[in-house]
Design a protein around this motif. Sequence first.
Motif, PDB file in Angstrom:
ATOM      1  N   GLY A 150      26.024   9.272 -58.607  1.00  0.00           N
ATOM      2  CA  GLY A 150      27.099   9.734 -57.746  1.00  0.00           C
ATOM      3  C   GLY A 150      28.027   8.601 -57.365  1.00  0.00           C
ATOM      4  O   GLY A 150      27.627   7.450 -57.242  1.00  0.00           O
ATOM      5  N   GLY A 151      29.282   8.912 -57.172  1.00  0.00           N
ATOM      6  CA  GLY A 151      30.270   7.909 -56.796  1.00  0.00           C
ATOM      7  C   GLY A 151      30.589   6.960 -57.928  1.00  0.00           C
ATOM      8  O   GLY A 151      30.135   7.121 -59.059  1.00  0.00           O
ATOM      9  N   LYS A 152      31.393   5.970 -57.627  1.00  0.00           N
ATOM     10  CA  LYS A 152      31.780   4.958 -58.615  1.00  0.00           C
ATOM     11  C   LYS A 152      31.413   3.580 -58.087  1.00  0.00           C
ATOM     12  O   LYS A 152      31.592   3.286 -56.912  1.00  0.00           O
ATOM     13  N   GLY A 153      30.901   2.735 -58.962  1.00  0.00           N
ATOM     14  CA  GLY A 153      30.606   1.351 -58.620  1.00  0.00           C
ATOM     15  C   GLY A 153      31.872   0.517 -58.700  1.00  0.00           C
ATOM     16  O   GLY A 153      32.941   0.997 -59.087  1.00  0.00           O
ATOM     17  N   ILE A 154      31.770  -0.761 -58.350  1.00  0.00           N
ATOM     18  CA  ILE A 154      32.947  -1.633 -58.377  1.00  0.00           C
ATOM     19  C   ILE A 154      33.443  -1.861 -59.800  1.00  0.00           C
ATOM     20  O   ILE A 154      34.603  -2.219 -60.007  1.00  0.00           O
ATOM     21  N   ASP A 155      32.589  -1.641 -60.793  1.00  0.00           N
ATOM     22  CA  ASP A 155      32.991  -1.795 -62.189  1.00  0.00           C
ATOM     23  C   ASP A 155      33.575  -0.518 -62.773  1.00  0.00           C
ATOM     24  O   ASP A 155      33.956  -0.477 -63.933  1.00  0.00           O
ATOM     25  N   GLY A 156      33.633   0.541 -61.964  1.00  0.00           N
ATOM     26  CA  GLY A 156      34.189   1.803 -62.422  1.00  0.00           C
ATOM     27  C   GLY A 156      33.177   2.755 -63.029  1.00  0.00           C
ATOM     28  O   GLY A 156      33.482   3.906 -63.286  1.00  0.00           O
ATOM     29  N   ASN A 157      31.971   2.264 -63.287  1.00  0.00           N
ATOM     30  CA  ASN A 157      30.915   3.124 -63.815  1.00  0.00           C
ATOM     31  C   ASN A 157      30.305   3.963 -62.695  1.00  0.00           C
ATOM     32  O   ASN A 157      30.334   3.561 -61.537  1.00  0.00           O
ATOM     33  N   PRO A 158      29.727   5.096 -63.028  1.00  0.00           N
ATOM     34  CA  PRO A 158      29.058   5.880 -61.994  1.00  0.00           C
ATOM     35  C   PRO A 158      27.864   5.108 -61.420  1.00  0.00           C
ATOM     36  O   PRO A 158      27.183   4.389 -62.150  1.00  0.00           O
ATOM     37  N   ARG A 159      27.653   5.233 -60.118  1.00  0.00           N
ATOM     38  CA  ARG A 159      26.494   4.603 -59.487  1.00  0.00           C
ATOM     39  C   ARG A 159      25.247   5.406 -59.845  1.00  0.00           C
ATOM     40  O   ARG A 159      25.256   6.628 -59.815  1.00  0.00           O
ATOM     41  N   ARG A 160      24.190   4.694 -60.179  1.00  0.00           N
ATOM     42  CA  ARG A 160      22.923   5.338 -60.541  1.00  0.00           C
ATOM     43  C   ARG A 160      21.805   4.637 -59.777  1.00  0.00           C
ATOM     44  O   ARG A 160      21.818   3.421 -59.625  1.00  0.00           O
ATOM     45  N   TRP A 161      20.837   5.424 -59.319  1.00  0.00           N
ATOM     46  CA  TRP A 161      19.717   4.849 -58.597  1.00  0.00           C
ATOM     47  C   TRP A 161      18.487   5.713 -58.746  1.00  0.00           C
ATOM     48  O   TRP A 161      18.543   6.829 -59.210  1.00  0.00           O
ATOM     49  N   VAL A 162      17.351   5.129 -58.346  1.00  0.00           N
ATOM     50  CA  VAL A 162      16.066   5.799 -58.451  1.00  0.00           C
ATOM     51  C   VAL A 162      15.434   5.886 -57.065  1.00  0.00           C
ATOM     52  O   VAL A 162      15.550   4.969 -56.267  1.00  0.00           O
ATOM     53  N   MET A 163      14.791   7.012 -56.785  1.00  0.00           N
ATOM     54  CA  MET A 163      13.991   7.193 -55.579  1.00  0.00           C
ATOM     55  C   MET A 163      12.543   7.218 -56.064  1.00  0.00           C
ATOM     56  O   MET A 163      12.136   8.154 -56.753  1.00  0.00           O
ATOM     57  N   TYR A 164      11.794   6.160 -55.744  1.00  0.00           N
ATOM     58  CA  TYR A 164      10.426   6.038 -56.222  1.00  0.00           C
ATOM     59  C   TYR A 164       9.505   7.011 -55.508  1.00  0.00           C
ATOM     60  O   TYR A 164       9.662   7.278 -54.326  1.00  0.00           O
ATOM     61  N   LYS A 165       8.538   7.511 -56.251  1.00  0.00           N
ATOM     62  CA  LYS A 165       7.468   8.279 -55.631  1.00  0.00           C
ATOM     63  C   LYS A 165       6.367   7.273 -55.353  1.00  0.00           C
ATOM     64  O   LYS A 165       5.750   6.737 -56.260  1.00  0.00           O
ATOM     65  N   GLY A 166       6.136   6.973 -54.110  1.00  0.00           N
ATOM     66  CA  GLY A 166       5.176   5.940 -53.747  1.00  0.00           C
ATOM     67  C   GLY A 166       5.881   4.625 -53.503  1.00  0.00           C
ATOM     68  O   GLY A 166       7.040   4.588 -53.089  1.00  0.00           O
ATOM     69  N   SER A 167       5.175   3.535 -53.776  1.00  0.00           N
ATOM     70  CA  SER A 167       5.725   2.212 -53.473  1.00  0.00           C
ATOM     71  C   SER A 167       6.907   1.882 -54.374  1.00  0.00           C
ATOM     72  O   SER A 167       6.992   2.319 -55.512  1.00  0.00           O
ATOM     73  N   ASN A 168       7.820   1.085 -53.819  1.00  0.00           N
ATOM     74  CA  ASN A 168       8.999   0.649 -54.566  1.00  0.00           C
ATOM     75  C   ASN A 168       8.611  -0.512 -55.472  1.00  0.00           C
ATOM     76  O   ASN A 168       8.343  -1.614 -55.012  1.00  0.00           O
ATOM     77  N   ASP A 169       8.568  -0.255 -56.758  1.00  0.00           N
ATOM     78  CA  ASP A 169       8.203  -1.268 -57.734  1.00  0.00           C
ATOM     79  C   ASP A 169       9.000  -0.999 -59.001  1.00  0.00           C
ATOM     80  O   ASP A 169       8.766  -0.006 -59.688  1.00  0.00           O
ATOM     81  N   ALA A 170       9.923  -1.887 -59.306  1.00  0.00           N
ATOM     82  CA  ALA A 170      10.814  -1.673 -60.446  1.00  0.00           C
ATOM     83  C   ALA A 170      10.069  -1.584 -61.766  1.00  0.00           C
ATOM     84  O   ALA A 170      10.560  -0.972 -62.715  1.00  0.00           O
ATOM     85  N   SER A 171       8.874  -2.152 -61.859  1.00  0.00           N
ATOM     86  CA  SER A 171       8.133  -2.066 -63.118  1.00  0.00           C
ATOM     87  C   SER A 171       7.610  -0.656 -63.367  1.00  0.00           C
ATOM     88  O   SER A 171       7.110  -0.372 -64.446  1.00  0.00           O
ATOM     89  N   ARG A 172       7.727   0.237 -62.389  1.00  0.00           N
ATOM     90  CA  ARG A 172       7.289   1.620 -62.567  1.00  0.00           C
ATOM     91  C   ARG A 172       8.365   2.492 -63.207  1.00  0.00           C
ATOM     92  O   ARG A 172       8.156   3.675 -63.428  1.00  0.00           O
ATOM     93  N   VAL A 173       9.528   1.911 -63.494  1.00  0.00           N
ATOM     94  CA  VAL A 173      10.595   2.657 -64.162  1.00  0.00           C
ATOM     95  C   VAL A 173      10.386   2.548 -65.668  1.00  0.00           C
ATOM     96  O   VAL A 173      10.396   1.450 -66.217  1.00  0.00           O
ATOM     97  N   PRO A 174      10.181   3.672 -66.369  1.00  0.00           N
ATOM     98  CA  PRO A 174       9.994   3.620 -67.823  1.00  0.00           C
ATOM     99  C   PRO A 174      11.247   3.085 -68.528  1.00  0.00           C
ATOM    100  O   PRO A 174      12.355   3.161 -67.995  1.00  0.00           O
ATOM    101  N   ALA A 175      11.060   2.562 -69.716  1.00  0.00           N
ATOM    102  CA  ALA A 175      12.146   1.915 -70.454  1.00  0.00           C
ATOM    103  C   ALA A 175      13.353   2.832 -70.654  1.00  0.00           C
ATOM    104  O   ALA A 175      14.499   2.412 -70.527  1.00  0.00           O
ATOM    105  N   GLU A 176      13.102   4.102 -70.983  1.00  0.00           N
ATOM    106  CA  GLU A 176      14.233   5.002 -71.238  1.00  0.00           C
ATOM    107  C   GLU A 176      15.081   5.218 -69.975  1.00  0.00           C
ATOM    108  O   GLU A 176      16.303   5.277 -70.042  1.00  0.00           O
TER     109      GLU A 176
END
Length: 132
Positions: A41-67
Motif C-alpha cells: 500500500g502507498g508509495k515509497g520514496i523511490d516510487g515503488n509500492p510499499r510492501r511489508w510483512v506482519m509476522y505470526k509470532g516473533s519478528n525474525d526476518a529469517s522466517r520470510v521464505p525466499a520467494e
Amino acid sequence: MGILANIFTWWNGATIGTALWSKRNGSRVGEDYEGNVYFQGGKGIDGNPRRWVMYKGSNDASRVPAEWHGWLHHTFEEAPESALPPPRIWEKEFTPNLTGTPQAYRPSGAIEKGGKRQSATGDYEAWTPDAG
C-alpha cells in the motif's frame, strides 16, 4: 500481560498500532505457509509500492521464505503464490534460522552441552615472540 505486550512491544509480533495501520493503509497480498501475512500500500520514496510483512509470532526476518523476500524487495511484481514456477526436485525445504532456539547447533565444547572440550592432541605449539 497480553494486551500490554501487544501495545508496547514489537519483538513479539506487531503492535496494535501497526496492525491497525496495516489494515487501514494496506491491502493484503498473501500469506506464507508459516502464517506470515504480506501487505502492499502507498508509495515509497523511490516510487515503488510499499510492501511489508506482519509476522505470526516473533519478528525474525529469517522466517520470510525466499520467494516472499523477492517480492518484498521488488525482485518481481507478482505475488509468489501466482508467479513462481513449480519447485525443482533439487530444492530444499525452507528452514528458518535456528540460532537462539533449543534446536540451534551446539558443538561438543559448548556450555549448553556440558562445556567439556576434547583434550588437546599435542600437535599445537603456541606462538611466542621470542621464537622469531
